[in-house]
Design an enzyme around this catalytic site. Structure first.
Site, PDB file in Angstrom:
ATOM      1  N   HIS A   1       9.648  -3.183   3.367  1.00  0.00           N
ATOM      2  CA  HIS A   1       9.089  -3.940   1.676  1.00  0.00           C
ATOM      3  C   HIS A   1      10.242  -4.162   0.600  1.00  0.00           C
ATOM      4  O   HIS A   1      10.015  -5.184   0.618  1.00  0.00           O
ATOM      5  CB  HIS A   1       8.610  -2.760   0.974  1.00  0.00           C
ATOM      6  CG  HIS A   1       6.823  -2.209   1.984  1.00  0.00           C
ATOM      7  ND1 HIS A   1       7.381  -0.880   2.962  1.00  0.00           N
ATOM      8  CD2 HIS A   1       5.489  -2.527   2.252  1.00  0.00           C
ATOM      9  CE1 HIS A   1       5.965  -1.095   3.048  1.00  0.00           C
ATOM     10  NE2 HIS A   1       5.315  -1.929   3.037  1.00  0.00           N
TER      11      HIS A   1
ATOM     12  N   ASP B   1       2.561  -8.003   9.056  1.00  0.00           N
ATOM     13  CA  ASP B   1       1.317  -9.248   8.782  1.00  0.00           C
ATOM     14  C   ASP B   1       0.477 -10.469   9.346  1.00  0.00           C
ATOM     15  O   ASP B   1       0.151 -11.720   8.193  1.00  0.00           O
ATOM     16  CB  ASP B   1       0.925  -8.231   8.024  1.00  0.00           C
ATOM     17  CG  ASP B   1       1.087  -7.018   7.727  1.00  0.00           C
ATOM     18  OD1 ASP B   1      -0.338  -5.950   9.050  1.00  0.00           O
ATOM     19  OD2 ASP B   1       1.461  -6.375   7.552  1.00  0.00           O
TER      20      ASP B   1
ATOM     21  N   MET C   1       8.998  -2.674  12.000  1.00  0.00           N
ATOM     22  CA  MET C   1       8.963  -1.547  10.894  1.00  0.00           C
ATOM     23  C   MET C   1       7.743  -1.721  10.089  1.00  0.00           C
ATOM     24  O   MET C   1       6.424  -2.667  10.358  1.00  0.00           O
ATOM     25  CB  MET C   1       9.890  -1.775   9.747  1.00  0.00           C
ATOM     26  CG  MET C   1      11.313  -1.197  10.267  1.00  0.00           C
ATOM     27  SD  MET C   1      12.269  -1.783   8.682  1.00  0.00           S
ATOM     28  CE  MET C   1      13.755  -1.662   9.900  1.00  0.00           C
TER      29      MET C   1
ATOM     30  N   SER D   1       4.937   1.461   7.702  1.00  0.00           N
ATOM     31  CA  SER D   1       4.791   2.414   7.555  1.00  0.00           C
ATOM     32  C   SER D   1       3.314   3.546   8.403  1.00  0.00           C
ATOM     33  O   SER D   1       4.149   4.601   8.091  1.00  0.00           O
ATOM     34  CB  SER D   1       3.803   2.383   6.018  1.00  0.00           C
ATOM     35  OG  SER D   1       4.021   1.516   5.567  1.00  0.00           O
ATOM     36  N   ARG D   2       3.436   3.201   8.838  1.00  0.00           N
ATOM     37  CA  ARG D   2       2.645   3.325  10.214  1.00  0.00           C
ATOM     38  C   ARG D   2       2.877   4.726  11.432  1.00  0.00           C
ATOM     39  O   ARG D   2       2.512   4.865  11.906  1.00  0.00           O
ATOM     40  CB  ARG D   2       0.992   3.122  10.901  1.00  0.00           C
ATOM     41  CG  ARG D   2      -0.145   2.659  10.127  1.00  0.00           C
ATOM     42  CD  ARG D   2      -0.830   1.931  10.950  1.00  0.00           C
ATOM     43  NE  ARG D   2      -2.015   1.385  10.517  1.00  0.00           N
ATOM     44  CZ  ARG D   2      -2.850   0.861   9.689  1.00  0.00           C
ATOM     45  NH1 ARG D   2      -1.779  -0.287   9.453  1.00  0.00           N
ATOM     46  NH2 ARG D   2      -4.096   0.515   8.942  1.00  0.00           N
TER      47      ARG D   2
ATOM     48  N   MET E   1       0.957  -1.380   0.232  1.00  0.00           N
ATOM     49  CA  MET E   1      -0.360  -0.033  -0.176  1.00  0.00           C
ATOM     50  C   MET E   1       0.973   1.078  -0.050  1.00  0.00           C
ATOM     51  O   MET E   1       0.417   2.741   0.158  1.00  0.00           O
ATOM     52  CB  MET E   1      -0.864   0.623   1.077  1.00  0.00           C
ATOM     53  CG  MET E   1      -2.336  -1.071   0.930  1.00  0.00           C
ATOM     54  SD  MET E   1      -3.527  -0.935   2.334  1.00  0.00           S
ATOM     55  CE  MET E   1      -2.957  -0.966   3.886  1.00  0.00           C
ATOM     56  N   GLY E   2       2.282   1.025  -0.799  1.00  0.00           N
ATOM     57  CA  GLY E   2       2.146   2.084  -0.571  1.00  0.00           C
ATOM     58  C   GLY E   2       3.564   2.751   0.936  1.00  0.00           C
ATOM     59  O   GLY E   2       3.610   1.747   1.717  1.00  0.00           O
TER      60      GLY E   2
ATOM     61  N   GLN F   1     -10.325  -2.348   2.710  1.00  0.00           N
ATOM     62  CA  GLN F   1      -9.767  -3.110   4.340  1.00  0.00           C
ATOM     63  C   GLN F   1      -9.212  -2.121   5.230  1.00  0.00           C
ATOM     64  O   GLN F   1      -8.932  -2.519   5.955  1.00  0.00           O
ATOM     65  CB  GLN F   1      -8.585  -4.167   3.572  1.00  0.00           C
ATOM     66  CG  GLN F   1      -7.088  -2.897   3.383  1.00  0.00           C
ATOM     67  CD  GLN F   1      -5.909  -3.834   3.102  1.00  0.00           C
ATOM     68  OE1 GLN F   1      -6.248  -4.118   1.611  1.00  0.00           O
ATOM     69  NE2 GLN F   1      -5.163  -3.691   3.701  1.00  0.00           N
TER      70      GLN F   1
HETATM   71  O1  PAF Z   1       0.101  -5.937   3.617  1.00  0.00           O
HETATM   72  C1  PAF Z   1      -0.653  -5.348   3.360  1.00  0.00           C
HETATM   73  O2  PAF Z   1       0.544  -4.176   2.398  1.00  0.00           O
HETATM   74  C2  PAF Z   1      -1.914  -5.009   2.509  1.00  0.00           C
HETATM   75  O3  PAF Z   1      -2.863  -5.917   3.334  1.00  0.00           O
HETATM   76  C3  PAF Z   1      -2.025  -5.581   0.842  1.00  0.00           C
HETATM   77  C4  PAF Z   1      -1.295  -7.343   0.847  1.00  0.00           C
HETATM   78  C5  PAF Z   1      -0.522  -4.758   0.522  1.00  0.00           C
HETATM   79  C6  PAF Z   1      -3.497  -6.176   0.341  1.00  0.00           C
HETATM   80  O4  PAF Z   1      -3.834  -4.758   0.434  1.00  0.00           O
END
Ligand code: PAF
Length: 278
Positions: free
Chosen positions: A34, A148, A182, A184-185, A27-28, A58
């Protein structure tokens, strides 16, 4: 790096490759975590695709969606440097031309626990977009971070049950030097909040260290874990069977793997973290 903005362009690119494709959905607001997935995808496949799409379906809390950090130019520069072959960057109208579909993909027991219990609709929305991304990208392998962990378990189950011809690979959670997982939040934490949030990784490491002593009394292990986290606003702090995320109670079985998982809110920022106990 090619930038593909439509599903049709993504499908066509994928069909042309005739080579193993590694896929990293994101999600950038990319960070080293990442990039470690990208590195692994590049090492294991001839071609690598990353997607960036902040999936509204989501987010159970619309404010969380609005506040989700974004810096597309920075992300593009990082990805260009990382040597990926294609960036899939669809707009919302491209992904959901008729609005978010009403279709719901769900798993009962494993989805209703942990994050699923506190974020109604989150995993349904996540499974829907991952399902669609896998159809459009058609990768050989897809890479997910184990921060996650519940997401990883659900995606793996979905890929197996819907017979996607691909491998779902979980990559280790990365921590900053101070121990914070780590995410993004993390950018939304104040310096004070960040210092408070370090209680999460400390509690996880202590629980991992306590496991050999308390493995025959997982209720006591869970209680000690909760005590360590007391200063924080906790959603859940659980000891689970790492396979199906069911609550682990009683004695640990020697053949099973266990995980401690936590979600807490600090500075209004929801943080999740976990650790394998054995
Ligand atoms: O983990 C994430 O960043 C998101 O849940 C994903 C897998 C890109 C789906 O939107």
């Amino acid at each position: 790096m090619e930038i593909l903005k439509t599903k049709a362009a993504m499908r066509a690119w994928s069909a042309e490759q005739n080579a193993a494709i590694g896929f990293v959905p994101t999600m950038g607001y990319l960070h080293e975590g990442h990039l470690s997935l990208v590195e692994r995808a590049r090492a294991e496949n001839r071609k690598t695709v990353v997607s960036i799409f902040v999936n509204p379906a989501q987010f159970n809390d619309p404010k969380d969606f609005e506040k989700y950090p974004s810096d597309l130019e920075h992300d593009k520069a990082l990805l260009e440097k990382s040597g990926i072959d294609a960036l899939f960057l669809p707009a919302r109208e491209e992904v959901y031309p008729s609005g978010v579909p009403k279709l719901r993909l769900s798993y009962d027991a494993s989805m209703a626990r942990l994050c699923g219990k506190f974020r109604p609709g989150h995993f349904e929305g996540m499974l829907l977009i991952v399902h669609n991304l896998l159809m459009w990208v058609n990768p050989t392998r897809a890479y997910f971070g184990l921060k996650d962990y519940q997401q990883f378990v659900l995606v793996k189950s979905m890929a197996r049950d819907l017979e996607f011809p691909l491998e779902v690979i979980g990559c280790p959670l990365l921590r900053d030097a101070d121990g914070l997982a780590m995410s993004s939040r993390n950018v939304r934490l104040s310096p004070k909040g960040r210092a408070e949030a370090l209680a999460i990784s400390r509690a996880l490491k202590k629980t991992q260290a306590d496991f050999p002593r308390l493995k025959n009394n997982l209720a006591e292990l869970k209680a000690a874990f909760a005590t360590e986290l007391k200063p924080l606003s906790i959603e859940y702090a659980e000891i689970c069977d790492a396979d199906d995320l069911s609550e682990a109670t009683g004695r640990a079985e020697p053949t099973k793997q266990y995980i401690a998982a936590v979600a807490a809110t600090v500075d209004g920022v929801r943080l999740i973290d976990n650790i394998f106990l054995n």
